[in-house]
Design a protein around this motif. Sequence first.
Motif, mmCIF file in Angstrom:
data_model
loop_
_atom_site.group_PDB
_atom_site.id
_atom_site.type_symbol
_atom_site.label_atom_id
_atom_site.label_comp_id
_atom_site.label_asym_id
_atom_site.label_seq_id
_atom_site.Cartn_x
_atom_site.Cartn_y
_atom_site.Cartn_z
ATOM 1 N N ALA A 237 20.681 -14.500 -7.526
ATOM 2 C CA ALA A 237 19.689 -13.574 -7.037
ATOM 3 C C ALA A 237 19.632 -12.380 -7.977
ATOM 4 N N ALA A 238 18.681 -11.229 -7.680
ATOM 5 C CA ALA A 238 18.870 -10.030 -8.575
ATOM 6 C C ALA A 238 20.159 -9.205 -8.260
ATOM 7 N N ASP A 239 20.693 -9.456 -7.146
ATOM 8 C CA ASP A 239 21.933 -8.939 -7.031
ATOM 9 C C ASP A 239 23.058 -9.682 -6.870
ATOM 10 N N ASP A 240 22.914 -10.939 -7.549
ATOM 11 C CA ASP A 240 24.104 -11.881 -7.444
ATOM 12 C C ASP A 240 24.081 -12.871 -8.787
ATOM 13 N N VAL A 241 24.721 -12.082 -9.784
ATOM 14 C CA VAL A 241 24.663 -12.809 -11.023
ATOM 15 C C VAL A 241 26.218 -13.093 -11.318
ATOM 16 N N TRP A 242 26.754 -14.266 -12.088
ATOM 17 C CA TRP A 242 28.003 -14.523 -12.403
ATOM 18 C C TRP A 242 28.156 -14.739 -13.768
ATOM 19 N N ALA A 243 29.033 -14.394 -14.321
ATOM 20 C CA ALA A 243 29.637 -14.989 -15.945
ATOM 21 C C ALA A 243 30.593 -15.154 -15.963
ATOM 22 N N VAL A 244 31.304 -16.081 -17.288
ATOM 23 C CA VAL A 244 32.432 -16.584 -17.344
ATOM 24 C C VAL A 244 32.658 -16.393 -18.830
ATOM 25 N N GLY A 245 34.220 -16.268 -19.059
ATOM 26 C CA GLY A 245 34.161 -16.292 -20.436
ATOM 27 C C GLY A 245 35.972 -16.352 -20.517
ATOM 28 N N GLN A 246 36.618 -15.674 -21.627
ATOM 29 C CA GLN A 246 38.220 -15.669 -21.833
ATOM 30 C C GLN A 246 38.307 -14.490 -22.705
ATOM 31 N N THR A 247 39.858 -14.196 -22.506
ATOM 32 C CA THR A 247 40.189 -12.999 -23.412
ATOM 33 C C THR A 247 41.023 -13.630 -24.520
ATOM 34 N N HIS A 248 40.743 -12.955 -25.919
ATOM 35 C CA HIS A 248 41.162 -13.311 -26.881
ATOM 36 C C HIS A 248 42.731 -12.830 -27.095
ATOM 37 N N ASP A 249 43.083 -11.643 -26.536
ATOM 38 C CA ASP A 249 44.579 -11.159 -26.889
ATOM 39 C C ASP A 249 45.533 -11.923 -25.761
ATOM 40 N N THR A 250 45.057 -12.150 -24.574
ATOM 41 C CA THR A 250 46.046 -12.690 -23.667
ATOM 42 C C THR A 250 45.718 -14.146 -23.272
ATOM 43 N N LEU A 251 44.420 -14.516 -23.841
ATOM 44 C CA LEU A 251 44.169 -16.078 -23.690
ATOM 45 C C LEU A 251 44.008 -16.476 -22.279
#
Length: 404
Positions: A237-251
């Motif tokens: 929804a307009a007020d409900d967005v999810w994103a994922v990824g990862q850190t490079h320094d702490t993995l």
Amino acid sequence: MVHQRRTVAAGLIAVGALAFSCVLVSAAPAGAEQVPEATAVASDSGSCWQEDVLPATGATVHDLVSPAAGTVWAGATRVTSEGKTTRSSPALFTRGQGSAAWSEAALAPVTVDSRVNALDARSLSDGLVVGDYAAGLGGVMTQHLVDGQWQVAVADVSAQAHGGGLLDVDMTDSGSAWAVGWETIEDSLTPDPDGGPSTVTYHDEPLAERWDGTTWQRWDLPRIAGSWVLNGVTVLAADDVWAVGQTHDTLQPVVVHYDGTDWRQVPTPSYGGVQGELLGITARGGDVWAVGSLKRDVGGEIEGLVLRFDGISWSRVPLPATGRLTSVTATPTKVAVVGADDGGSYGFALEGRSWRSLRLSSPDQEPVWVTTVTADATGTLLVGGVRPGTESTPALPVVLTSCE
């Protein structure tokens, strides 16, 4: 309109021609861990796949979307040799309703290097393609379908960016969208005292861009680590967005959420490893699914990782023994995940409480290296990737359609 797939781009080169076949392929290995939500045991039932090889040379499928019933678009990257260097350019292939043939669509011409990292569409007349940063454009190359014509739309990056790109995009029914990726920031430049090449240090920062139907707007993100990126995004929804990824320094895996005002980090559950990453995300019926990989110890093997948000909290979902997972899709009856490693490709569908092998690899054929999975309006699964070449045969960009 269907936009239920999430993926991360893969840098493979493919050479293709048009082909058609129905392939029955073998099962992937299975494990035995169990939780109440699902059983991490793959069944032995087979999966049938229709394989189409796209009419291209030097192209690799990176993403798939079904913008209307019976229609499939495949976003790809064509790699060509120019002397001692290679050049990447975006490509789009389409298969229309009632047709088994694929054809190449005319994207806007670009003179800069850029892949198609992801695409999405809410109809046959409104879609988005996202790619890489290009200094010649002053930002990230994206394209928007307007009145039947694809037009370049540049997404801004910070003034300090020397590279980057958008790795995923998700459109809404209103025509807006969110896209995420990364930008590479120069930290320092130290000249060589002997006149040789200078030493340059960089770090990566995440990139989140909102599309309002006409232009991109870059959004601030919390500072989670010294170097980190976002790989996948899904809009509920307009007020409900999810994103994922990862850190490079702490993995470590990263989950962030947009509440209509700001992006905030959301803690990930214990995932059973010391290192992890999240590469793809999708949502269906209020649930959110994210996939990636983990290592139980620093020198350990890479294993697949699946997380689920049930509307209240995130939890880890056990699955059969597998390697890194790069893409996930959800239908009303199942969740499908895919990935690939040196041993070939693998995929599983969670139906009820049990995982079923998608049987993407066959011992009597060269393996398909899969990059993405999606589902059309009927729930039919589609898998994109490439059949790598050998000394005697070229690599072939492929789309597999479930014929179950």
